[in-house]
Design a protein around this motif. Structure first.
Motif, PDB file in Angstrom:
ATOM      1  N   THR A  45       0.813  -1.222   0.000  1.00  0.00           N
ATOM      2  CA  THR A  45       0.000   0.000   0.000  1.00  0.00           C
ATOM      3  C   THR A  45       0.847   1.273   0.000  1.00  0.00           C
ATOM      4  OG1 THR A  45      -0.160  -0.001   2.422  1.00  0.00           O
ATOM      5  CG2 THR A  45      -1.911  -1.129   1.191  1.00  0.00           C
ATOM      6  N   ASP A  48       0.662   3.181   3.518  1.00  0.00           N
ATOM      7  CA  ASP A  48      -0.643   3.623   4.033  1.00  0.00           C
ATOM      8  C   ASP A  48      -1.098   2.648   5.114  1.00  0.00           C
ATOM      9  OD1 ASP A  48      -3.280   4.340   4.550  1.00  0.00           O
ATOM     10  OD2 ASP A  48      -3.785   4.672   2.441  1.00  0.00           O
ATOM     11  N   ARG A  49      -0.806   2.984   6.370  1.00  0.00           N
ATOM     12  CA  ARG A  49      -1.074   2.066   7.479  1.00  0.00           C
ATOM     13  C   ARG A  49      -2.569   1.804   7.674  1.00  0.00           C
ATOM     14  NH1 ARG A  49       1.811  -0.538  10.907  1.00  0.00           N
ATOM     15  NH2 ARG A  49       0.978  -1.173  12.922  1.00  0.00           N
ATOM     16  N   GLN A  50      -3.384   2.822   7.531  1.00  0.00           N
ATOM     17  CA  GLN A  50      -4.824   2.635   7.716  1.00  0.00           C
ATOM     18  C   GLN A  50      -5.379   1.663   6.673  1.00  0.00           C
ATOM     19  OE1 GLN A  50      -7.114   6.217   7.715  1.00  0.00           O
ATOM     20  NE2 GLN A  50      -9.052   5.157   7.990  1.00  0.00           N
ATOM     21  N   LEU A  51      -5.002   1.857   5.417  1.00  0.00           N
ATOM     22  CA  LEU A  51      -5.436   0.939   4.368  1.00  0.00           C
ATOM     23  C   LEU A  51      -4.881  -0.453   4.625  1.00  0.00           C
ATOM     24  CD1 LEU A  51      -6.827   0.276   1.699  1.00  0.00           C
ATOM     25  CD2 LEU A  51      -4.787   1.151   0.503  1.00  0.00           C
ATOM     26  N   GLU A  53      -4.178  -1.867   7.473  1.00  0.00           N
ATOM     27  CA  GLU A  53      -4.945  -2.508   8.547  1.00  0.00           C
ATOM     28  C   GLU A  53      -6.290  -3.016   8.038  1.00  0.00           C
ATOM     29  OE1 GLU A  53      -5.132   0.336  11.725  1.00  0.00           O
ATOM     30  OE2 GLU A  53      -3.010   0.107  12.213  1.00  0.00           O
ATOM     31  N   ASP A  54      -6.935  -2.241   7.186  1.00  0.00           N
ATOM     32  CA  ASP A  54      -8.203  -2.686   6.601  1.00  0.00           C
ATOM     33  C   ASP A  54      -8.008  -3.923   5.737  1.00  0.00           C
ATOM     34  OD1 ASP A  54      -9.483  -0.566   7.831  1.00  0.00           O
ATOM     35  OD2 ASP A  54      -9.551   0.684   6.020  1.00  0.00           O
TER      36      ASP A  54
END
Length: 187
Positions: A45, A48-51, A53-54
């Motif tokens: 990603t 992009d840590r948030q993406l 994690e999702d």
């Protein structure tokens, strides 16, 4: 060298009656594969840590749902998990590319908007001034100015002579000018 079997893999091999509850399976999946999968997905990603994690969460859900179809002879679920995560990232990129970028409200604040209030007020005042004219004057202005007819065409529609149309237009415009001045409109 002794190889250790994954507790998750062992649960997948058991007959369905001996299988532990879903919470235990998910907990074991996270314990064993969360860290390596997260590292892999963060690289996919672009940080992009948030993406990431999702994607990891969705990958784990798919692993849990597909537990009965996974290869029980493989030593690790990581190749399967990495493939699923990669496909989820690709799908997310395609979804983002298919939608136009969101604009946010900052741009809307700087877009010039014409103020139509003056036009509206002018229309109200002119309508009121026209109502103050006689019926004959309103009719002749309606036909000549608003409907853009010639004096001859207006005379035919109104059933009066052309000279009368011209005379009424002259006096109607004078009366309209006075009515507008009374309402504070000056030329």
């Amino acid at each position: 060298m002794k190889t250790t079997r994954s507790p998750v893999r062992g649960w997948l091999r058991r007959p369905s009656g001996d299988r532990p509850d879903d919470e235990s399976v998910v907990a074991a999946l996270y314990r064993e594969y969360h860290r390596p999968l997260m590292g892999f997905v963060i690289r996919l990603t672009g940080g992009d840590r948030q993406l990431a994690e999702d994607v990891v969460q969705e990958t784990m859900v798919r692993a849990w749902r597909s537990a009965d179809r996974l290869d029980t002879e493989a030593g690790s679920l990581m190749p399967w998990l990495a493939t699923v995560a990669r496909r989820i990232v690709i799908d997310e990129r395609r979804r983002r590319d298919a939608r136009p970028p969101e604009a946010g409200e900052g741009h809307l604040e700087s877009v010039p908007m014409p103020d139509r209030m003056d036009d509206l007020l002018r229309q109200v005042v002119v309508t009121d001034a026209l109502k103050s004219l006689s019926e004959a004057h309103r009719q002749v202005l309606n036909e000549t100015i608003l409907r853009d007819r010639s004096a001859a065409d207006a005379a035919e529609v109104l059933g009066i002579p052309v000279g009368t149309v011209k005379s009424r237009v002259y006096y109607a415009l004078r009366a309209l000018r006075v009515a507008l001045e009374e309402r504070g409109v000056t030329a």
